[in-house]
Design an enzyme around this catalytic site. Sequence first.
Site, PDB file in Angstrom:
ATOM      1  N   PRO A 318       0.838  -1.203   0.000  1.00 49.12           N
ATOM      2  CA  PRO A 318       0.000   0.000   0.000  1.00 49.12           C
ATOM      3  C   PRO A 318       0.876   1.257   0.000  1.00 49.12           C
ATOM      4  O   PRO A 318       1.872   1.328   0.706  1.00 49.12           O
ATOM      5  CB  PRO A 318      -0.796  -0.114   1.296  1.00 49.12           C
ATOM      6  CG  PRO A 318      -0.758  -1.572   1.626  1.00 49.12           C
ATOM      7  CD  PRO A 318       0.595  -2.037   1.168  1.00 49.12           C
ATOM      8  N   HIS A 319       0.440   2.265  -0.778  1.00 45.87           N
ATOM      9  CA  HIS A 319       1.285   3.447  -0.958  1.00 45.87           C
ATOM     10  C   HIS A 319       0.447   4.711  -0.827  1.00 45.87           C
ATOM     11  O   HIS A 319      -0.712   4.685  -0.468  1.00 45.87           O
ATOM     12  CB  HIS A 319       1.967   3.370  -2.330  1.00 45.87           C
ATOM     13  CG  HIS A 319       3.454   3.579  -2.274  1.00 45.87           C
ATOM     14  ND1 HIS A 319       4.029   4.823  -2.261  1.00 45.87           N
ATOM     15  CD2 HIS A 319       4.471   2.698  -2.215  1.00 45.87           C
ATOM     16  CE1 HIS A 319       5.356   4.704  -2.220  1.00 45.87           C
ATOM     17  NE2 HIS A 319       5.659   3.418  -2.181  1.00 45.87           N
ATOM     18  N   ASP A 320       1.065   5.810  -1.166  1.00 47.09           N
ATOM     19  CA  ASP A 320       0.663   7.194  -1.005  1.00 47.09           C
ATOM     20  C   ASP A 320      -0.769   7.438  -0.519  1.00 47.09           C
ATOM     21  O   ASP A 320      -1.744   7.198  -1.244  1.00 47.09           O
ATOM     22  CB  ASP A 320       0.812   7.929  -2.336  1.00 47.09           C
ATOM     23  CG  ASP A 320       2.236   7.914  -2.862  1.00 47.09           C
ATOM     24  OD1 ASP A 320       2.784   8.992  -3.086  1.00 47.09           O
ATOM     25  OD2 ASP A 320       2.805   6.813  -3.046  1.00 47.09           O
TER      26      ASP A 320
END
Length: 536
Positions: A318-320
């Site tokens: 999971p990112h930004d």
Amino acid sequence: MNSPRFPLQPLARHLLTGALLLGGAWAQANEAAAPQAQAQAQAEETDKTKELQQAKTYTVTTAPVEQLHLDPPKLPDLSGYTAEAVNAKIDRSKAGQVVVRRMLQQDTLKDFTGGSGRLREWITRQRGMPHAIFIEGGYVKLSQLAEKLPKNQFEEVEPGVYLARLPIVVAQGATLHIDKDTKELRLSEERGSFLVNDGMMFITDTKVTAWREAANGPATFRKPDDFRPFLVSWGGSELYIVGSTITSLGYNKSKSYGVSITQYTPGTQARLKRPHPTGWLIDSEFVDHWYGFYCYEAEDVVVKGNTYRDNIVYGIDPHDRSERLIIAENTVFGTKKKHGIIISREVNNSWLINNKSYDNKLSGLVLDRNSVNNLVAYNEIYQNHSDGITVYESSDNLIWGNKVLANQRHGIRLRNSTNIRLYENLSAGNKLSGVYGHIKDLSNTDRDIELDPFDTQVSMIVVGGKLAGNGSAPLSIDSPLSVELYRVELLAPSKSSGISFAGILGEKQDEILDLMVRRGKAVLIDPVETQADLHD
């Protein structure tokens, strides 16, 4: 599903029983077996920045026990994330339609056709102006595509096995269901097929495989920039994958990483103004993807009960600015380049609970780049090739009740992170420190400081749990804002000289052990200047 390569329970028994009962013999064996790791630890702990060279003076005092009390964290209720609940979300009331259109000037495809390099990819693979299959207007089952399209676009190659030779796009307001009547959906690598969801996509009790027609088999990883089919679910969409196996997706191009739930890129999003995407990935297997799972500006995504095996860069990533994620009960192993599980760049207010992560190239579980207010609890993190749990530039997180065993570097490592609460964790048999905290100046690296700011500060609270048989020290921390210790069991030192701390804890070791071990008090290690400020 494949069973884990290294079952945890025998490993835990071996480490703790050997450490506690065999004592010195086990310690000497561990010490002899890891001289390189110990030398590496010593070098790491003496490699100071200018701030560290100007050594602070610390005092050791007792701290009020009451303020250290925390009730066990409340976990989210996972009982509703089931195949039955997913089936209830499927709206079959309105039939959809299947059409073929040019890929150009389609919002859902601009990321893949906007640059000349990427457009050329599909012109070459389709041998002409590229087209895609669009699902529009309502509910469509995958089998309907074979009924409506010519074989050079979509073909049933054997009963229940379908080969897509064009990209498939689920339009806003439409639903595509790849269900158990589909034995396998194969996405042709040679023809540039992939899946795009801008509406509702359900993959239930089936198999989706990136397919290499020339080899008549999966499009297994070759090189980072070699095209492979992928699945992307855009802003405003919902993606549900249940009880399925997804294999060999993704390569090193934007939004093409494997299975991705992602908001549109900023320029497109400013025009479309789509809500955050979401979805559930439950009880499925993800194998040989560039990234096993990736999300960007997603909300309320559930990743539960899956196996992530032999993926290339990351298992779960999971990112930004993703929020309120549940990453629970997954098994992640065999990641070839980096970490098993990582959340990075402002992934906040999320739960990483009851996962197993082992035999990954770097760390088992990472919190990175200002990801805050997360709970990391009851995970089993073992036999990774770097740290067990790593926290980089991510403050205000609770790490509770994890088993961190036999990792090749530190058990739990904190860098440039403050208010990290470590409660009731077991960190045992790691090659370097059981818990290691340090600061590092990242100014002269390739880090974008505006995008990813940091402070060279570290602080931690360690309450309960066990530190047993770690290679260089049970705890090591340098130049902290503060350290609080209470009820930490120090067992089976790996060094024949007995239990020893490193960093500033080593300088105050006798005082710490007297207060915490002999007298059962809570210990506060604090810089003198901080205490002086309190009296001003």
